[in-house]
Write a protein that holds these residues in place. Structure first.
Motif, PDB file in Angstrom:
ATOM      1  N   UNK A  95      -7.182   3.938   5.390  1.00 26.86           N
ATOM      2  CA  UNK A  95      -6.749   2.534   5.414  1.00 26.86           C
ATOM      3  C   UNK A  95      -7.881   1.611   4.996  1.00 26.86           C
ATOM      4  N   UNK A  96      -9.086   1.889   5.517  1.00 24.47           N
ATOM      5  CA  UNK A  96     -10.215   0.992   5.235  1.00 24.47           C
ATOM      6  C   UNK A  96     -10.545   0.992   3.738  1.00 24.47           C
ATOM      7  N   UNK A  97     -10.470   2.177   3.115  1.00 19.98           N
ATOM      8  CA  UNK A  97     -10.768   2.251   1.669  1.00 19.98           C
ATOM      9  C   UNK A  97      -9.765   1.374   0.898  1.00 19.98           C
ATOM     10  N   UNK A  98      -8.491   1.478   1.254  1.00 23.20           N
ATOM     11  CA  UNK A  98      -7.467   0.676   0.575  1.00 23.20           C
ATOM     12  C   UNK A  98      -7.679  -0.815   0.882  1.00 23.20           C
ATOM     13  N   UNK A  99      -7.957  -1.120   2.157  1.00 23.22           N
ATOM     14  CA  UNK A  99      -8.112  -2.538   2.553  1.00 23.22           C
ATOM     15  C   UNK A  99      -9.284  -3.173   1.793  1.00 23.22           C
ATOM     16  N   UNK A 100     -10.395  -2.436   1.701  1.00 22.56           N
ATOM     17  CA  UNK A 100     -11.563  -2.978   0.999  1.00 22.56           C
ATOM     18  C   UNK A 100     -11.230  -3.171  -0.481  1.00 22.56           C
TER      19      UNK A 100
END
Ligand SMILES: Cc1cc2nc3c(=O)[nH]c(=O)nc-3n(C[C@H](O)[C@H](O)[C@H](O)COP(=O)(O)OP(=O)(O)OC[C@H]3O[C@@H](n4cnc5c(N)ncnc54)[C@H](O)[C@@H]3O)c2cc1C
Length: 368
Positions: free
Chosen positions: A93-98
């Motif tokens: 999720x964090x990779x996509x959010x960033x």
């Protein structure tokens, strides 16, 4: 949502007349008034991230726009994962959010301990923390700012259909209103309104109870909205704390059932919070209330835009607990659709009703 659409129609210079029909002008039982008023960038769908980015920008802009401070406290959400699968979900999720432009940091347990020393982290493998544009704000203030144009207090009790379009709206008072475009913004009652046009929408009223608690020895600092692996969440609210949980049994409830689920505090919330922090061992609920999520049983995501056949029936429904922060982007999107026949700022097509017809969920993994 109704107010947000009306607001952006005015912003875009819509030259038709706009009428917001509200059955209860006190808003006492609306989801909006009973919300926890949080805003986050930590979603699993990039569209939801972008929707909330506009939400944060719009909330911050209230000071210049309306001379009203909506008090966005950007303390962030802190998601905690206690399993390797949970940690992997946070990483993905964090990779996509960033990549969608959100300011989310992954934190190892030692880093979490430095930032938030009140937390017990023995079981924690990873955390994800929003560094900006995440936190909580004055939700009722946002609604008041968005209220614009003509309102009537009345209840929609029927829709007239002619040549595959909604041509008129019948009200409980007996009044009939002619209609060019109809927006269903009925919150948890969305399915009732859709049913008046012969449309099925999988949106149900599900009860969520919020508890405000006092803490004998409150932790200090700029604390986040912490989401425990148990699903219990907790954030500061003035000198107290606000908390809630995703209930283990989550039935459909009657539209007038607002009885708080007191058992959740004793059985789910307190054990989880006491295990997470010594500070939360001695806590006492001092206020509590229940509200209704407009829960989309297909994929816990909003349904936005026109019905494929009754094309002047627009949905603004099924927000499943994250609609308040989405109201600026949704209002703008539907106003664009009405004025231009297309989305111009953000493409909401993937949240359209078609996925309900084809039973193709756009699953949102980050639902609180
Ligand atoms: C406890 C709780 C916590 C939440 N926390 C958050 C959060 O932290 N962040 C977040 O973004 N979102 C949160 N939400 C979700 C958010 O509050 C909602 O998604 C959002 O407010 C929905 O707005 P709405 O306009 O769709 O619905 P509502 O605010 O419910 O408004 C719908 C309105 O339609 C009216 N209506 C219904 N039927 C008719 C009819 N037939 N005729 C005329 N009027 C009618 C109702 O009276 C109501 O006022 C939370 C919700 C709850 C219940």
């Amino acid at each position: 949502m109704g107010s947000a659409v009306a607001y952006f129609l005015k912003e875009l210079g819509f030259d038709g007349s706009v009428l917001v029909i509200e059955r209860d002008g006190s808003y006492a039982q609306s989801s909006t008034a009973l919300s926890a008023s949080g805003i986050r960038q930590q979603f699993s769908s990039s569209l939801n991230v972008k929707i909330s980015q506009f939400g944060a920008e719009f909330i911050k802009g209230a000071t210049d726009r309306w001379s009203v401070d909506l008090h966005l406290r950007e303390n962030g959400y802190l998601y905690l994962a206690s399993t390797s699968d949970g940690a992997q979900v946070l990483r993905e999720n964090q990779a996509m959010q960033v990549s969608a432009g959100a300011d989310i940091a992954l934190l190892e347990p030692a880093e979490i301990a430095t930032k938030f020393p009140h937390l017990r982290l023995d079981d924690i493998q990873l955390g994800a923390h929003g560094q900006s544009n995440e936190g909580w704000f004055d939700g009722v203030g946002l609604m008041q700012g968005l209220r614009t144009g003509e309102y009537i207090q009345d209840e929609v009790v029927g829709l007239d259909l002619e040549n595959g379009r909604v041509s008129g709206v019948k009200l409980a008072s007996g009044r009939a209103v002619e209609c060019g475009v109809f927006v269903n913004a009925a919150g948890p009652r969305a399915a009732v309104i859709a049913g008046m046009a012969g449309i099925d929408i999988p949106v149900e009223a599900r009860k969520r109870t919020n508890f405000l608690f006092d803490c004998m020895e409150a932790p200090v600092g700029d604390l986040p909205l912490m989401i425990d692996p148990t699903g219990v969440w907790c954030r500061p609210e003035g000198k107290h704390f606000l908390t809630g949980c995703a209930p283990t049994d989550d039935p459909v409830v009657a539209f007038d059932d607002f009885e708080p689920r007191h058992d959740e505090f004793e059985e789910i919330i307190w054990p989880a919070l006491a295990a997470r922090s010594e500070n939360f061992e001695a806590i006492k609920p001092i206020r509590f209330w229940s509200g209704h999520y407009a829960y989309n049983t297909l994929d816990q995501n909003a349904v936005i835009g026109p019905h494929p056949e009754i094309v002047n029936f627009l949905f603004a429904n099924g927000f499943s607990g994250h609609g308040l922060q989405q109201s600026p982007a949704v209002g703008r999107a539907l106003a664009e659709w009405i004025c231009y026949g297309e989305y111009r700022s953000l493409d909401f097509s993937s949240l359209g009703y078609e996925r309900i017809v084809t039973n193709t969920p756009l699953l949102e993994r980050c639902v609180i």
